[in-house]
Design a protein around this motif. Structure first.
Motif, short mmCIF file in Angstrom:
data_model
loop_
_atom_site.label_atom_id
_atom_site.label_comp_id
_atom_site.label_asym_id
_atom_site.label_seq_id
_atom_site.Cartn_x
_atom_site.Cartn_y
_atom_site.Cartn_z
N GLY A 445 -16.21 33.78 -3.98
CA GLY A 445 -16.42 34.43 -2.46
C GLY A 445 -15.89 35.93 -2.59
N ALA A 446 -14.62 36.21 -3.19
CA ALA A 446 -14.34 37.37 -3.21
C ALA A 446 -15.00 38.21 -4.28
N LEU A 447 -15.33 37.90 -5.35
CA LEU A 447 -16.23 38.48 -6.28
C LEU A 447 -17.57 38.88 -5.66
N LYS A 448 -18.13 37.89 -5.16
CA LYS A 448 -19.61 38.30 -4.42
C LYS A 448 -19.39 39.23 -3.29
N TYR A 449 -18.45 39.12 -2.39
CA TYR A 449 -18.29 40.00 -1.22
C TYR A 449 -18.21 41.16 -1.80
N PHE A 450 -17.45 41.43 -2.70
CA PHE A 450 -16.75 42.69 -3.30
C PHE A 450 -17.85 43.60 -3.83
N ILE A 451 -18.77 42.86 -4.42
CA ILE A 451 -19.99 43.40 -5.24
C ILE A 451 -21.32 43.86 -4.21
N LEU A 452 -21.40 42.85 -3.20
CA LEU A 452 -22.41 42.83 -2.14
C LEU A 452 -22.10 43.77 -1.06
N LYS A 453 -20.97 43.91 -0.64
CA LYS A 453 -20.86 44.85 0.49
C LYS A 453 -21.06 46.23 0.24
N VAL A 454 -21.34 46.60 -0.99
CA VAL A 454 -21.55 48.09 -1.19
C VAL A 454 -23.14 48.28 -1.16
N ASP A 455 -23.59 49.26 -0.63
CA ASP A 455 -24.82 49.55 -0.73
C ASP A 455 -25.60 49.43 -1.95
N PRO A 456 -26.54 48.73 -2.22
CA PRO A 456 -26.96 48.43 -3.45
C PRO A 456 -27.58 49.49 -4.40
N ASP A 469 -7.88 41.27 -4.69
CA ASP A 469 -6.93 41.26 -3.66
C ASP A 469 -7.85 40.41 -2.47
N PHE A 470 -7.10 39.55 -1.59
CA PHE A 470 -7.79 38.67 -0.77
C PHE A 470 -7.48 38.99 0.52
N ASN A 471 -7.06 40.23 0.80
CA ASN A 471 -6.74 40.68 2.22
C ASN A 471 -7.43 41.77 2.70
N GLY A 472 -7.74 41.64 3.70
CA GLY A 472 -8.50 43.01 4.34
C GLY A 472 -10.20 42.77 4.48
N ASN A 473 -10.82 43.87 4.02
CA ASN A 473 -12.32 43.69 4.11
C ASN A 473 -12.83 42.93 2.96
N THR A 474 -12.70 41.67 2.72
CA THR A 474 -13.02 40.78 1.28
C THR A 474 -13.50 39.42 2.04
N GLY A 475 -14.37 38.91 0.80
CA GLY A 475 -14.81 37.51 1.01
C GLY A 475 -13.72 36.52 1.47
N PRO A 476 -12.67 36.37 0.87
CA PRO A 476 -11.64 35.51 1.57
C PRO A 476 -11.17 35.65 3.29
N PHE A 477 -11.15 36.87 3.55
CA PHE A 477 -11.07 37.28 4.72
C PHE A 477 -11.94 36.51 5.72
N ILE A 478 -13.19 36.53 5.31
CA ILE A 478 -14.11 35.90 6.13
C ILE A 478 -14.26 34.53 5.97
N GLN A 479 -14.04 34.03 4.75
CA GLN A 479 -13.92 32.44 4.64
C GLN A 479 -12.65 32.19 5.52
N TYR A 480 -11.55 32.80 5.57
CA TYR A 480 -10.29 31.98 6.10
C TYR A 480 -10.59 32.14 7.42
N THR A 481 -11.49 32.95 8.04
CA THR A 481 -11.85 33.29 9.65
C THR A 481 -12.80 31.87 9.57
#
Length: 597
Positions: A445-456, A469-481
RNA sequence: GGUCCCGUAGCUCAGCUGGAUAGAGCAUCUCCCUUCUAAGGAGAGGGUCUCAGGUUCGAAUCCUGACGGGAUCACCA
């Protein structure tokens, strides 16, 4: 009729009655109200001043009063400068929530028999080395795109063209044959793609040594390159391969088998798959036939030396080689053949190629060539052109060993997820197996979100430290929510509260609750936008905003522990809806969400 | 050189179909776990949106030019 159209229609009516002017529905500037302002929707009144002949505030107030009276869902309005902010009634929002709250596939359009079929090509690896970070971006984008296109109500065929033929493949084959001593993935315990990749590197090293020796003997650099025995051997091997030499062919099949099994593992970990795989070794001959057919039709030109060219001058481009003088195919030839086979196999309404932006020119040419060969969709093919992945210290260079290997990267992230999770002690009571699954979900989730959140289409910098980093604007932040929301559901169940199927329309809502509902209401249009511009980043940023908003709500509103039954029910229902939207949005990114973390 | 893409906070990125005071995260500095998961929340500092013109009531956003970075223009794939 959707709320946006209701409001616009009301504005049109207002303008007509108040100012006696006819304006087009589409000309009205309606936007979602800024988060820091009071209101749900905003009408920009500046463009209407021409017809009202009054100042912005006066116009806004007149329009606001009219709309409030005309449209029963509007409860309040206020005008700030030239902006008319409209607030919808709580009853409207509750009705909205009741409509979507029980829809597990909210945001995802149904695919029907009448849906268009979109083929998406992505991944497209060479079979001479393992997948690296660049491929990861490609695969994640391609996979997410297929989900987004599907969520927009299209049938999707995911496809992959494997570049399993050519001189580069022969290099690793030759090196393995010369220095491999019969090594296999089993004997070395290495993944097949890595083993073969090692021999590709080995070939390059030996070639360099050889050329250095030649240069030391007085040859020039060019001479050394031209006369290198190793290169000559590799070329001979390619000729033998094309001539179906049994020994070379058997070697090719064996090494490819190893590579494919290695790739399969990598794809599995990454969580991507394909509906149909094409192999260049099967398509290049068709391409050659297509090109020769083009010569007969007079769209391509054969020269004296037997090479075939396309003249692209009237399209503002150069000439392009399609077949070499010796009759062998080039890259373009293969793509033409692959296109033909695909259209024989499927009814395709739209073809999308997920390929890096260094090939923009190639696809521009391909579109023209396919069009000339009579493919209806040729000039409309979509080249989904994405940017390069760079490291903080610069570009990845395989020769300098700065390539980030896909398997290594994913393994390292899983390790980090495991360490962090254990440290936080979040998964007590889970079996080893269950916990491992969660670690993997978080890491990927962290890896995918990290790459997909930026304009392709932009080049991006991949900082391994930051990606972990799993804090802040990351995949795990969303998964955690998401996990938090599930936890609330469990808590409520423990207390004997069930999540209702709908909520009472007289329930009072807080600003934050309305804000969340309003964000939920935007989901379908966000999905549409993402599909229109082919951008997973649009989805990623939207879910992040939603998760952030939810966490604020969570922080200052009791939910499962709320005393008032009506409010508790409404909050539980809202939680469920937000959770569903997060889950569906993450699904479009190809990211799983855990029940606990 | 031709063509195409990019330039927003120290760093990584949103915002770009023109609209309100340009937003997040990381990093730095404060605060908040005897209420549902602190992988969280609140706050502070940090910006001539590369520059110069133009269009407009209004420009980070559109146009032109310059500067800086990248890609591409192979009988490589």
């Amino acid at each position: 009729m959707g709320i946006e159209n209701q409001l616009k229609t009301s504005v049109v009516k207002a303008v007509k009655e108040l100012y006696g002017a006819e304006i087009a529905l589409e000309s009205i500037q309606l936007q979602v109200t800024r988060k820091d302002m009071k209101g749900d929707y905003t009408i920009v009144v500046f463009p209407l001043l021409k017809v009202s002949k009054k100042n912005p505030v006066e116009t806004g107030n007149e329009l606001g009063a009219f709309i409030k009276n005309d449209c029963q869902n509007v409860s309040e309005f206020d005008v700030i400068k030239g902006f008319l902010n409209i607030q919808l009634s709580h009853a409207y929002w509750i009705d909205f929530l009741n409509k979507i709250g029980n829809d597990d596939s909210y945001g995802i359009k149904k695919v029907t028999d009448e849906s268009s079929q979109v083929m998406i090509e992505y991944s497209s690896p060479n079979t001479n080395k393992p997948l690296h970070l660049g491929h990861i971006r490609n695969n994640l984008l391609g996979y997410s795109l297929s989900r987004i296109v599907e969520a927009n109500g299209n049938k999707v065929v995911k496809t992959n063209i494997v570049n399993d033929r050519g001189i580069h493949i022969c290099k690793s084959m030759l090196a393995w044959k010369k220095w491999g001593e019969g090594q296999t993935p089993e004997s070395t315990g290495k993944k097949g793609d890595h083993l073969v990749g090692d021999y590709y590197v080995r070939f390059d090293q030996e070639l360099k040594k050889e050329q250095a020796a030649l240069i030391a003997d007085g040859a020039s650099k060019e001479e050394a390159e031209a006369s290198s025995p190793l290169m000559k051997e590799a070329r001979e091997m390619l000729l033998k391969w094309e001539a179906n030499d049994p020994e070379v062919y058997a070697l090719w099949e064996q090494l490819n088998k190893w590579v494919y099994s290695g790739f399969a593992t990598t794809y599995e970990t990454m969580g991507v798959d394909f509906d149909k795989i094409y192999y260049e070794s099967d398509t290049y001959k068709t391409g050659r036939d297509m090109v020769l057919g083009g010569v007969e039709k007079g769209v391509f030109e054969k020269r004296e030396d037997n090479s075939v060219w396309a003249d692209l001058e009237k399209d503002g481009l150069d000439e392009k080689l399609l077949l070499r003088a010796d009759g062998t195919s080039v890259y373009m030839t293969q793509d033409i053949g692959t296109a033909k086979l695909r259209f024989d196999d499927y009814k395709i309404d739209e073809m999308v190629y997920v390929v890096g932006n260094e090939q923009n020119y190639h696809f521009k040419v391909l579109a023209i060539l396919l069009d000339r060969l009579g493919f209806d969709w040729g000039k409309d093919l979509v080249h989904f052109s994405y940017g390069m992945v760079e490291l903080p210290e610069g570009k990845m260079k395989s020769r300098e060993g700065t390539v980030v290997d896909a398997d290594d990267l994913m393994a390292a992230m899983i390790d980090t997820a495991r360490d962090m999770s254990k440290e936080l002690g979040k998964l007590e009571g889970y079996s080893e197996e269950e916990a491992e699954k969660v670690y993997k979900t978080i890491a990927l989730g962290a890896l995918k979100y990290f790459i997909l959140k930026v304009d392709p289409r932009k080049n991006m910098t991949f900082d391994p430290k930051e990606s972990i980093d799993f804090n802040g604007n990351t995949g795990p932040f969303i998964q955690y929510t998401y996990a938090r929301i599930q936890s609330i559901g469990r808590k409520a169940a423990d207390k004997g509260f069930s999540i209702p199927d709908c909520i009472d329309s007289t329930t009072i809502l807080s600003d934050k609750e309305v804000q969340l509902m309003s964000m939920l209401a935007n989901f379908p249009s966000v999905v549409k936008e993402a599909g229109k511009v082919y951008s997973p980043a649009v989805i990623a940023n939207y879910i992040y905003d939603m998760a952030k908003e939810f966490n604020q709500f969570y922080h200052d509103s009791p939910i499962a522990v709320e005393e008032n039954e009506a409010i508790r029910s409404m909050r539980l229902f809202l939680c469920k809806s937000v959770g569903q939207a997060i889950k569906n949005g993450m699904w479009m990114l190809g990211i799983d969400v855990p029940e606990r973390m």
